[in-house]
Design a protein around this motif. Structure first.
Motif, PDB file in Angstrom:
ATOM      1  N   TYR A 101     -11.269   5.437   9.570  1.00 23.52           N
ATOM      2  CA  TYR A 101     -11.268   4.352   8.587  1.00 23.52           C
ATOM      3  C   TYR A 101     -11.645   3.054   9.266  1.00 23.52           C
ATOM      4  CZ  TYR A 101      -9.289   7.250   4.961  1.00 23.52           C
ATOM      5  OH  TYR A 101      -9.116   8.217   4.008  1.00 23.52           O
ATOM      6  N   LEU A 102     -12.169   2.131   8.450  1.00 22.22           N
ATOM      7  CA  LEU A 102     -12.625   0.843   8.958  1.00 22.22           C
ATOM      8  C   LEU A 102     -12.217  -0.263   7.997  1.00 22.22           C
ATOM      9  CD1 LEU A 102     -16.078   2.377   9.603  1.00 22.22           C
ATOM     10  CD2 LEU A 102     -14.676   1.489  11.451  1.00 22.22           C
ATOM     11  N   VAL A 103     -12.007  -1.446   8.538  1.00 26.18           N
ATOM     12  CA  VAL A 103     -11.760  -2.627   7.714  1.00 26.18           C
ATOM     13  C   VAL A 103     -13.119  -3.190   7.334  1.00 26.18           C
ATOM     14  CG1 VAL A 103     -10.811  -4.969   7.673  1.00 26.18           C
ATOM     15  CG2 VAL A 103      -9.577  -3.137   8.851  1.00 26.18           C
ATOM     16  N   LEU A 104     -13.308  -3.456   6.058  1.00 29.24           N
ATOM     17  CA  LEU A 104     -14.553  -4.029   5.545  1.00 29.24           C
ATOM     18  C   LEU A 104     -14.434  -5.543   5.527  1.00 29.24           C
ATOM     19  CD1 LEU A 104     -17.235  -4.236   3.949  1.00 29.24           C
ATOM     20  CD2 LEU A 104     -15.956  -3.615   1.905  1.00 29.24           C
ATOM     21  N   ASN A 105     -15.340  -6.209   6.207  1.00 22.30           N
ATOM     22  CA  ASN A 105     -15.415  -7.663   6.214  1.00 22.30           C
ATOM     23  C   ASN A 105     -16.741  -8.051   5.557  1.00 22.30           C
ATOM     24  OD1 ASN A 105     -15.028 -10.383   6.750  1.00 22.30           O
ATOM     25  ND2 ASN A 105     -15.694 -10.238   8.881  1.00 22.30           N
ATOM     26  N   ALA A 106     -16.671  -8.612   4.342  1.00 21.23           N
ATOM     27  CA  ALA A 106     -17.881  -9.083   3.646  1.00 21.23           C
ATOM     28  C   ALA A 106     -18.326 -10.386   4.300  1.00 21.23           C
ATOM     29  CB  ALA A 106     -17.597  -9.292   2.167  1.00 21.23           C
ATOM     30  N   LEU A 107     -19.597 -10.458   4.690  1.00 20.05           N
ATOM     31  CA  LEU A 107     -20.096 -11.570   5.500  1.00 20.05           C
ATOM     32  C   LEU A 107     -20.736 -12.705   4.711  1.00 20.05           C
ATOM     33  CD1 LEU A 107     -21.598  -9.566   8.485  1.00 20.05           C
ATOM     34  CD2 LEU A 107     -19.345 -10.658   8.287  1.00 20.05           C
ATOM     35  N   ARG A 108     -20.598 -12.664   3.398  1.00 22.08           N
ATOM     36  CA  ARG A 108     -21.147 -13.761   2.599  1.00 22.08           C
ATOM     37  C   ARG A 108     -20.056 -14.320   1.710  1.00 22.08           C
ATOM     38  NH1 ARG A 108     -27.012 -12.801   0.430  1.00 22.08           N
ATOM     39  NH2 ARG A 108     -26.856 -15.049   0.327  1.00 22.08           N
ATOM     40  N   LEU A 109     -20.045 -15.635   1.589  1.00 20.61           N
ATOM     41  CA  LEU A 109     -19.140 -16.368   0.728  1.00 20.61           C
ATOM     42  C   LEU A 109     -20.037 -17.256  -0.123  1.00 20.61           C
ATOM     43  CD1 LEU A 109     -16.009 -16.711   0.454  1.00 20.61           C
ATOM     44  CD2 LEU A 109     -16.233 -18.681   1.950  1.00 20.61           C
ATOM     45  N   ILE A 110     -20.085 -16.997  -1.436  1.00 22.26           N
ATOM     46  CA  ILE A 110     -21.068 -17.667  -2.290  1.00 22.26           C
ATOM     47  C   ILE A 110     -20.373 -18.489  -3.369  1.00 22.26           C
ATOM     48  CG2 ILE A 110     -23.001 -17.324  -3.891  1.00 22.26           C
ATOM     49  CD1 ILE A 110     -23.707 -14.796  -2.311  1.00 22.26           C
ATOM     50  N   ARG A 111     -20.818 -19.718  -3.522  1.00 20.45           N
ATOM     51  CA  ARG A 111     -20.294 -20.616  -4.559  1.00 20.45           C
ATOM     52  C   ARG A 111     -20.991 -20.267  -5.869  1.00 20.45           C
ATOM     53  NH1 ARG A 111     -18.405 -26.547  -4.460  1.00 20.45           N
ATOM     54  NH2 ARG A 111     -18.205 -26.159  -2.255  1.00 20.45           N
ATOM     55  N   CYS A 112     -20.305 -19.448  -6.692  1.00 18.34           N
ATOM     56  CA  CYS A 112     -20.961 -18.941  -7.895  1.00 18.34           C
ATOM     57  C   CYS A 112     -20.015 -18.736  -9.075  1.00 18.34           C
ATOM     58  CB  CYS A 112     -21.691 -17.640  -7.585  1.00 18.34           C
ATOM     59  SG  CYS A 112     -20.580 -16.317  -7.042  1.00 18.34           S
ATOM     60  N   ILE A 113     -18.763 -19.139  -8.965  1.00 19.21           N
ATOM     61  CA  ILE A 113     -17.825 -18.939 -10.070  1.00 19.21           C
ATOM     62  C   ILE A 113     -18.264 -19.789 -11.253  1.00 19.21           C
ATOM     63  CG2 ILE A 113     -15.436 -19.253 -10.850  1.00 19.21           C
ATOM     64  CD1 ILE A 113     -14.590 -18.633  -7.943  1.00 19.21           C
ATOM     65  N   ASP A 114     -18.314 -19.165 -12.423  1.00 23.30           N
ATOM     66  CA  ASP A 114     -18.684 -19.847 -13.664  1.00 23.30           C
ATOM     67  C   ASP A 114     -17.392 -20.201 -14.396  1.00 23.30           C
ATOM     68  OD1 ASP A 114     -19.580 -20.599 -16.206  1.00 23.30           O
ATOM     69  OD2 ASP A 114     -21.264 -19.187 -16.130  1.00 23.30           O
ATOM     70  N   ASP A 115     -16.913 -21.429 -14.181  1.00 23.43           N
ATOM     71  CA  ASP A 115     -15.650 -21.868 -14.776  1.00 23.43           C
ATOM     72  C   ASP A 115     -15.676 -21.764 -16.302  1.00 23.43           C
ATOM     73  OD1 ASP A 115     -15.057 -22.516 -12.168  1.00 23.43           O
ATOM     74  OD2 ASP A 115     -14.591 -24.615 -12.570  1.00 23.43           O
ATOM     75  N   ALA A 116     -16.787 -22.145 -16.909  1.00 22.28           N
ATOM     76  CA  ALA A 116     -16.872 -22.179 -18.369  1.00 22.28           C
ATOM     77  C   ALA A 116     -16.793 -20.785 -18.985  1.00 22.28           C
ATOM     78  CB  ALA A 116     -18.157 -22.883 -18.805  1.00 22.28           C
ATOM     79  N   ARG A 117     -17.344 -19.790 -18.319  1.00 22.79           N
ATOM     80  CA  ARG A 117     -17.347 -18.426 -18.873  1.00 22.79           C
ATOM     81  C   ARG A 117     -16.123 -17.615 -18.471  1.00 22.79           C
ATOM     82  NH1 ARG A 117     -21.657 -15.721 -16.596  1.00 22.79           N
ATOM     83  NH2 ARG A 117     -20.987 -13.914 -17.766  1.00 22.79           N
ATOM     84  N   SER A 118     -15.397 -18.037 -17.435  1.00 20.39           N
ATOM     85  CA  SER A 118     -14.165 -17.351 -17.042  1.00 20.39           C
ATOM     86  C   SER A 118     -13.112 -17.608 -18.121  1.00 20.39           C
ATOM     87  CB  SER A 118     -13.670 -17.862 -15.688  1.00 20.39           C
ATOM     88  OG  SER A 118     -14.614 -17.577 -14.670  1.00 20.39           O
TER      89      SER A 118
END
Length: 188
Positions: A101-118
């Motif tokens: 087994y391995l720990v998954l580290n996602a290497l991208r952090l993206i500013r994309c949250i849509d406040d109005a649609r959440s």
């Protein structure tokens, strides 16, 4: 038309499944979750360790606390093949588990949250007594992202709400076709 995206989480409703405990570093000290939710590569010497908190059937994809993904080597191979520049894997030992087994580290952090649609977005306010968090996300329900801001990424975490691990529709399909267990996909 931009691709569709999904939040990838651990399916907590699978019967007779295991639950993993705290992720410890090679020195036995718990790993700070923020390190694995920051979108940056980690350099650790030695193997990580995670305990089985609740015995049950092992899963190919599961979370340690704080939404830290632990994946079977088959899932890691697929993700490395599909998204080589967006993932890092760190070896982890799980007691009485002969499979790798391995720990998954996602290497991208993206500013994309849509406040109005959440469905609901709350921010830290002065009355919350955490001045260092003022104006940042306090909670998000019904998370939605703006896919045009994802830049074609296939796996990433959302800036400001890094517990959310997001995958593209084609990566979701590849994971589903692999037959890997433990995954739940929610459209975002």
């Amino acid at each position: 038309m931009p691709t569709r995206y999904f939040q990838l989480t651990d399916d907590m409703y699978l019967p007779n499944r295991w639950e993993l405990g705290t992720l410890d570093g090679p020195d036995g000290v718990p790993v700070q979750p923020a390190l694995l939710r920051s979108g940056t590569p980690l350099s650790l010497k030695g193997r990580l360790k995670v305990a089985i908190e609740e015995p049950g059937g092992p899963l190919d994809f599961t979370h340690a606390p704080y939404s830290i993904p632990i994946v079977h080597v088959r899932v890691a191979s697929l993700l490395t093949e599909q998204s080589p520049d967006e993932v890092q894997f760190l070896p982890v030992d799980i007691p009485s588990q002969p499979d790798q087994y391995l720990v998954l580290n996602a290497l991208r952090l993206i500013r994309c949250i849509d406040d109005a649609r959440s469905s609901e977005v709350r921010y830290w306010e002065p009355e919350d007594g955490m001045p260092e968090k003022l104006g940042t996300y306090f909670s998000i329900a019904g998370l939605r992202i703006d896919p045009t801001k994802a830049g074609g990424a296939r796996m990433f975490r959302t800036w400001g709400w890094p517990g959310a691990l997001i995958v593209s529709e084609d990566l979701k399909q590849a994971l589903e076709q692999s037959g890997a267990t433990g995954m739940k996909f929610t459209p975002v």
